[in-house]
Design a protein around this motif. Structure first.
Motif, PDB file in Angstrom:
ATOM      1  N   VAL A  67       0.908  -1.123  -0.035  1.00 20.51           N
ATOM      2  CA  VAL A  67      -0.013   0.063   0.000  1.00 20.51           C
ATOM      3  C   VAL A  67       0.803   1.176  -0.160  1.00 20.51           C
ATOM      4  CG1 VAL A  67      -1.717   1.328   1.538  1.00 20.51           C
ATOM      5  CG2 VAL A  67      -2.130  -0.962   0.959  1.00 20.51           C
ATOM      6  N   SER A  68       0.660   1.849  -1.199  1.00 21.21           N
ATOM      7  CA  SER A  68       1.763   3.147  -1.191  1.00 21.21           C
ATOM      8  C   SER A  68       0.801   4.399  -0.702  1.00 21.21           C
ATOM      9  CB  SER A  68       2.247   3.142  -2.544  1.00 21.21           C
ATOM     10  OG  SER A  68       1.093   3.597  -3.465  1.00 21.21           O
ATOM     11  N   ILE A  69       1.570   5.260  -0.423  1.00 24.28           N
ATOM     12  CA  ILE A  69       1.063   6.718   0.203  1.00 24.28           C
ATOM     13  C   ILE A  69       1.465   7.767  -0.964  1.00 24.28           C
ATOM     14  CG2 ILE A  69       0.881   8.670   1.900  1.00 24.28           C
ATOM     15  CD1 ILE A  69       1.560   6.357   3.768  1.00 24.28           C
ATOM     16  N   THR A  70       0.407   8.264  -1.628  1.00 24.50           N
ATOM     17  CA  THR A  70       0.642   9.691  -2.588  1.00 24.50           C
ATOM     18  C   THR A  70       0.395  10.982  -2.120  1.00 24.50           C
ATOM     19  OG1 THR A  70       0.939   7.901  -4.248  1.00 24.50           O
ATOM     20  CG2 THR A  70       0.785  10.406  -4.898  1.00 24.50           C
ATOM     21  N   CYS A  71       1.131  12.225  -1.922  1.00 19.59           N
ATOM     22  CA  CYS A  71       0.651  13.366  -1.677  1.00 19.59           C
ATOM     23  C   CYS A  71       0.616  14.104  -2.659  1.00 19.59           C
ATOM     24  CB  CYS A  71       1.880  13.735  -0.777  1.00 19.59           C
ATOM     25  SG  CYS A  71       1.725  12.659   1.057  1.00 19.59           S
ATOM     26  N   TYR A  72      -0.338  15.144  -2.813  1.00 22.94           N
ATOM     27  CA  TYR A  72      -0.587  15.954  -3.961  1.00 22.94           C
ATOM     28  C   TYR A  72      -0.602  17.533  -3.386  1.00 22.94           C
ATOM     29  CZ  TYR A  72      -1.832  11.679  -6.623  1.00 22.94           C
ATOM     30  OH  TYR A  72      -1.820  10.370  -7.273  1.00 22.94           O
ATOM     31  N   SER A  73       0.093  18.283  -4.166  1.00 25.87           N
ATOM     32  CA  SER A  73      -0.205  19.719  -3.858  1.00 25.87           C
ATOM     33  C   SER A  73      -1.074  20.152  -4.959  1.00 25.87           C
ATOM     34  CB  SER A  73       1.226  20.608  -4.019  1.00 25.87           C
ATOM     35  OG  SER A  73       1.730  20.406  -5.382  1.00 25.87           O
ATOM     36  N   LYS A  74      -1.450  21.599  -5.068  1.00 24.71           N
ATOM     37  CA  LYS A  74      -2.115  21.948  -6.347  1.00 24.71           C
ATOM     38  C   LYS A  74      -1.788  21.412  -7.471  1.00 24.71           C
ATOM     39  CE  LYS A  74      -4.203  25.801  -3.440  1.00 24.71           C
ATOM     40  NZ  LYS A  74      -4.255  27.356  -3.362  1.00 24.71           N
ATOM     41  N   THR A  75      -0.486  21.673  -7.662  1.00 31.38           N
ATOM     42  CA  THR A  75       0.140  21.418  -9.265  1.00 31.38           C
ATOM     43  C   THR A  75       0.920  20.244  -9.459  1.00 31.38           C
ATOM     44  OG1 THR A  75       2.173  22.626  -8.437  1.00 31.38           O
ATOM     45  CG2 THR A  75       0.368  23.945  -9.237  1.00 31.38           C
ATOM     46  N   GLU A  76       1.506  19.474  -8.391  1.00 29.23           N
ATOM     47  CA  GLU A  76       2.267  18.321  -8.462  1.00 29.23           C
ATOM     48  C   GLU A  76       1.809  17.028  -7.455  1.00 29.23           C
ATOM     49  OE1 GLU A  76       6.385  19.516  -7.830  1.00 29.23           O
ATOM     50  OE2 GLU A  76       5.954  20.747  -6.248  1.00 29.23           O
ATOM     51  N   VAL A  77       2.621  16.056  -7.863  1.00 31.92           N
ATOM     52  CA  VAL A  77       2.610  14.912  -6.839  1.00 31.92           C
ATOM     53  C   VAL A  77       3.877  15.130  -6.056  1.00 31.92           C
ATOM     54  CG1 VAL A  77       2.866  12.598  -6.824  1.00 31.92           C
ATOM     55  CG2 VAL A  77       1.486  13.386  -8.668  1.00 31.92           C
ATOM     56  N   LEU A  78       3.690  14.883  -4.724  1.00 33.22           N
ATOM     57  CA  LEU A  78       4.624  15.060  -3.575  1.00 33.22           C
ATOM     58  C   LEU A  78       5.281  13.900  -3.312  1.00 33.22           C
ATOM     59  CD1 LEU A  78       3.330  18.023  -1.768  1.00 33.22           C
ATOM     60  CD2 LEU A  78       4.819  18.222  -3.781  1.00 33.22           C
ATOM     61  N   GLU A  79       6.271  13.276  -3.339  1.00 30.50           N
ATOM     62  CA  GLU A  79       6.688  12.130  -2.998  1.00 30.50           C
ATOM     63  C   GLU A  79       6.998  12.090  -1.356  1.00 30.50           C
ATOM     64  OE1 GLU A  79       7.376   9.294  -4.382  1.00 30.50           O
ATOM     65  OE2 GLU A  79       7.072   9.945  -6.345  1.00 30.50           O
ATOM     66  N   LEU A  80       6.517  11.191  -0.572  1.00 31.06           N
ATOM     67  CA  LEU A  80       6.563  11.082   0.670  1.00 31.06           C
ATOM     68  C   LEU A  80       8.103  11.515   1.356  1.00 31.06           C
ATOM     69  CD1 LEU A  80       4.781  10.705   3.205  1.00 31.06           C
ATOM     70  CD2 LEU A  80       5.635   8.300   3.409  1.00 31.06           C
ATOM     71  N   GLU A  81       9.213  11.194   0.737  1.00 29.28           N
ATOM     72  CA  GLU A  81      10.195  11.119   1.274  1.00 29.28           C
ATOM     73  C   GLU A  81      10.867  12.894   1.209  1.00 29.28           C
ATOM     74  OE1 GLU A  81       9.574   8.828  -0.636  1.00 29.28           O
ATOM     75  OE2 GLU A  81       9.814   7.148   0.405  1.00 29.28           O
ATOM     76  N   SER A  82      10.141  13.617   0.201  1.00 34.50           N
ATOM     77  CA  SER A  82      10.619  14.909   0.024  1.00 34.50           C
ATOM     78  C   SER A  82       9.875  15.931   0.878  1.00 34.50           C
ATOM     79  CB  SER A  82       9.925  15.220  -1.633  1.00 34.50           C
ATOM     80  OG  SER A  82       8.814  15.286  -1.634  1.00 34.50           O
ATOM     81  N   LEU A  83       8.971  15.337   1.800  1.00 31.28           N
ATOM     82  CA  LEU A  83       8.222  15.982   2.633  1.00 31.28           C
ATOM     83  C   LEU A  83       9.218  16.483   4.068  1.00 31.28           C
ATOM     84  CD1 LEU A  83       4.607  14.267   2.624  1.00 31.28           C
ATOM     85  CD2 LEU A  83       5.324  16.356   1.039  1.00 31.28           C
ATOM     86  N   SER A  84       8.716  17.562   4.452  1.00 29.72           N
ATOM     87  CA  SER A  84       9.491  17.911   5.596  1.00 29.72           C
ATOM     88  C   SER A  84       8.939  16.944   6.797  1.00 29.72           C
ATOM     89  CB  SER A  84       9.208  19.601   5.830  1.00 29.72           C
ATOM     90  OG  SER A  84       7.626  19.673   6.196  1.00 29.72           O
ATOM     91  N   GLY A  85       9.705  17.221   7.974  1.00 26.89           N
ATOM     92  CA  GLY A  85       9.399  16.570   9.206  1.00 26.89           C
ATOM     93  C   GLY A  85       7.846  16.983   9.586  1.00 26.89           C
ATOM     94  N   GLY A  86       7.503  18.135   9.463  1.00 22.15           N
ATOM     95  CA  GLY A  86       6.160  18.779  10.177  1.00 22.15           C
ATOM     96  C   GLY A  86       5.158  18.017   9.169  1.00 22.15           C
ATOM     97  N   GLU A  87       5.457  18.082   7.760  1.00 19.12           N
ATOM     98  CA  GLU A  87       4.487  17.515   6.620  1.00 19.12           C
ATOM     99  C   GLU A  87       4.285  16.138   7.099  1.00 19.12           C
ATOM    100  OE1 GLU A  87       5.351  20.910   3.373  1.00 19.12           O
ATOM    101  OE2 GLU A  87       6.536  19.050   3.675  1.00 19.12           O
ATOM    102  N   LYS A  88       5.323  15.640   7.183  1.00 20.08           N
ATOM    103  CA  LYS A  88       5.051  13.887   7.353  1.00 20.08           C
ATOM    104  C   LYS A  88       4.226  13.697   8.629  1.00 20.08           C
ATOM    105  CE  LYS A  88       9.098  12.208   5.396  1.00 20.08           C
ATOM    106  NZ  LYS A  88      10.564  11.539   5.598  1.00 20.08           N
ATOM    107  N   VAL A  89       4.511  14.534   9.694  1.00 22.63           N
ATOM    108  CA  VAL A  89       3.660  14.252  10.949  1.00 22.63           C
ATOM    109  C   VAL A  89       2.161  14.594  10.600  1.00 22.63           C
ATOM    110  CG1 VAL A  89       3.123  14.906  13.061  1.00 22.63           C
ATOM    111  CG2 VAL A  89       5.453  14.649  12.520  1.00 22.63           C
TER     112      VAL A  89
END
Length: 689
Positions: free
Chosen positions: A576-598
């Motif tokens: 099961v994979s987690i995919t994050c999206y901003s308004k314009t792009e797909v965000l890889e989980l590894e690219s998120l900041s610590g606060g964003e991951k929490v």
């Protein structure tokens, strides 16, 4: 929401009461200060359950009893639950509604056998039981960190556990157990289960073949049986004809033995009779001659007895005279003449009467004594004669007695006995003769026995004993053969009967087992497609769950100040994979900041709780969420938690209880309440900061 909690001698708390507001409440303090006891206090008061080993372990050390009381509100109504426990394990529980400071009891105790259960009433009121509350509203230590750091495969397992898909494994095992028990029940009832159908079909074919092979053998044996029965019938008829002859032969031998025995006994009787008659003749010979002299001897005896009586009388008479003379002699001795005078009258006399003279009397006495002696001698002679005559009379009497003893009255009878004895002596030579005809002439009875012998000889004429024995042996052999054939036919019939019964049983069993197999096949499909975590139902459920969690998590993220607009969970193979999206792009989980991951982890957890169906309490407890987080992520978590007030003020307000030992990270945070827990000798001490 929970409005207050009160603990008395409960775990580390001697006497603690906390009030709660909407939004976020923080519990800070070192390990062992009693923070996590709040969770046990809430669940024990509501459901009577907790994380400790036993109820007695809830009582503060050194106390006899403890209690937990919470007040909460749902849809504008206020409620109170209280549970008490003593050292004996006794429980007291009440559930009440609070109205204008009055308490109306809704339920008390756990007497489920009487339909009384406080826990059931609490579950109905808040819409959730203990297990669901643990999954939906309580985030255990390290769980957020696991969501952030888990690999796709591990995240899938975590997701399965949180949303309950892992329970399918239990259901799958239960289904396997059900199938197994169903098979065992079928095997107990029928002796087989659906795995034995092939074996039963082979057995069916075998029994069918046994019947097919047994029929010709049975028919052949029955034909042979009928043939022997007919032969045996003829032989038995012949035996019935000959059997009476063997009986008559036995009778013939018995009659011959009877005749010989009878003749011998008869001859023995004749010999005894001859001996008896000869003894009679010897005893009675001359008796009649002796008896003739009886009268003469009796006459002589009478005369002698008369002479004896006369002599006896004369002797008596002379004896009396002697007595009289002796008396006179005594008198004479006294009567003596003195001077020629009478001694009586004193008259003068010349001499005395001779009767009174002593000499004369003596002479008379001597004379009489001599006469008595002569008479005694005469008497002795007569006595001797009488004895002789008596002996002769006795002989005549003996002769009479002998004749009476032998029942002979006349001399003619004796002569007749002599003639009869002579005739019987003439029969004696027959005893040494073996000719049955001759010896049968001994008397009429012997002749009658001999006639029976002649009749039996005629009836048994031509009988051959050896042939008769051969006939019997032949019949025995035929009967033995017939018995063996009967046994063989019986064995075959038993075999056929057993095979037919087995075929009937197997047919019924196969029909039943085919139904069972069809049913178990459906159960297997249910187990594989519905209860298997990789089955179509689990995949569909997981797909729906992942989509629902994604939507709900994205909603929660909208309250948080991040660039992430949407979260999408997707399943690929076993991951099961987690995919994050901003308004314009797909965000890889590894690219998120610590606060964003929490933020992502917390949003996902809230989404999962929402999926499970949050309780009417709208409560979430985070136990040590900072565990295993580095400094940056701890600060990020604080920032996220500071924003939870916005969620609590939304249309579906939630209450958050955060338990942590990192007090310093909340010093500048924007939260409603912070309680500090300290461990004291008398128990946990709680201070509002």
């Amino acid at each position: 929401m929970i409005t207050s909690i009160e603990l008395g001698d409960f775990l580390a708390h001697s006497e603690t009461k906390l009030d709660f507001e909407k939004g976020v409440t923080i519990f800070v303090g070192e390990n062992g200060a009693g923070k996590s006891s709040i969770i046990d206090g809430i669940t024990f008061s509501l459901f009577g359950q907790h994380t400790r080993k036993s109820n007695k372990g809830l009582i503060k050390r050194g106390s006899n009893q403890g209690y937990s009381k919470i007040e909460f509100s749902i849809n504008g109504k206020k409620y109170e639950t209280v549970r008490k426990i003593d050292s004996k394990g006794s429980l007291v529980a009440t559930f009440s509604e609070i109205t204008d400071n009055n308490r109306i009891e809704i339920a008390a105790g756990e007497r489920k056998q009487f339909g009384e259960s406080m826990t059931e009433q609490v579950e109905k009121t808040i819409g959730m039981d203990f297990e669901k509350l643990k999954i939906a509203s309580i985030v255990q230590q390290g769980e957020l960190n696991s969501i952030i750091n888990a690999k796709p495969k591990e995240f899938k397992e975590l997701l399965n556990a949180i949303i309950g898909i892992d329970k399918l494994d239990v259901a799958s095992e239960s289904m396997k157990k059900v199938i197994k028990e169903f098979r065992e029940k079928i095997k107990t009832d029928l002796g087989y289960d659906d795995t034995h159908i092939d074996i039963l079909e082979r057995d069916f074919e075998k029994y069918y073949q046994d019947i097919k092979e047994s029929e010709p053998e049975k028919n052949q044996l029955e034909l042979k049986q009928k043939q022997i029965q007919e032969e045996l019938k003829k032989l038995q008829k012949e035996l019935e004809t000959e059997t009476p002859k063997i009986d008559k032969i036995n009778q013939l031998e018995l009659r011959k033995e009877e005749l010989s025995k009878y003749v011998k006994e008869t001859m023995k009787g004749i010999q005894q009779k001859i001996s008896e008659n000869e003894r009679k003749i010897r005893d009675c010979e001359g008796c009649f001659d002796v008896i003739k002299l009886k009268i003469d001897f009796e006459t002589k005896i009478q005369k002698v007895e008369e002479a004896l009586e006369d002599s006896l009388n004369k002797i008596q008479e002379m004896t009396n005279q002697i007595v009289s003379l002796k008396e006179k002699q005594i008198l004479a001795s006294k009567l003596q003449l003195k001077d020629n005078k009478c001694p009586v009258c004193d008259s003068t006399v010349e001499k005395l009467n001779p009767l009174f003279q002593v000499d004369h009397i003596n002479e008379e006495i001597v004379k009489l004594q001599e006469n008595i002696k002569l008479k005694e001698e005469e008497r002795e002679l007569y006595t001797q004669k009488k004895k002789e005559f008596l002996e002769k009379v006795q002989k005549t009497r003996d002769a009479e007695a002998t004749l009476r003893a032998h029942s002979i009255n006349t001399k003619e009878e004796l002569i007749e006995i002599q003639k009869e004895t002579q005739i019987q002596k003439e029969k004696l030579p027959l005893t040494n003769n073996n000719d049955l005809k001759q010896i049968s002439q001994i008397d009429e009875h012997a002749k009658l026995i001999f006639e029976n012998i002649l009749k039996l000889e005629l009836e048994t004429n031509g009988f051959n004993e050896k042939e008769f024995e051969d006939l019997k042996n032949t019949i025995i052999e035929k009967q033995t053969s017939l018995s063996q054939i009967d046994q063989q036919i019986g064995g075959i019939l038993e075999k056929i009967d057993k095979a037919e019964k087995q075929i009937d049983v197997i047919e019924k069993s196969i029909l039943e087992l085919k139904k069972v197999k069809k049913y178990i096949s459906k159960l297997d499909k249910v187990q594989a497609n519905i209860f298997s975590r990789d089955g179509s139902v689990a995949i569909s459920l997981r797909s729906w769950a992942l989509n629902s969690i994604s939507v709900k998590a994205s909603e929660y993220l909208s309250f948080l100040n991040t660039k992430i607009q949407r979260i999408a969970l997707s399943e690929k193979a076993r991951d099961v994979s987690i995919t994050c999206y901003s308004k314009t792009e797909v965000l890889e989980l590894e690219s998120l900041s610590g606060g964003e991951k929490v933020s992502v982890a917390l949003a996902l957890r809230l989404g999962m709780a929402s999926l499970l169906g949050s309780s009417n309490l709208n409560l979430m407890i985070l136990d040590e969420p900072t565990t295993h987080l580095d400094v940056e992520r701890k600060k990020s978590l604080v920032r996220v938690l500071s924003q939870l007030s916005d969620i609590s003020n939304s249309e579906a307000p939630m209450q958050f209880l955060i338990i942590t030992h990192d007090a310093e990270i909340f010093e500048d945070s924007n939260v409603e309440q912070i309680y500090k827990f300290e461990s004291k000798e008398e128990g946990s001490k709680v201070i509002a900061l």
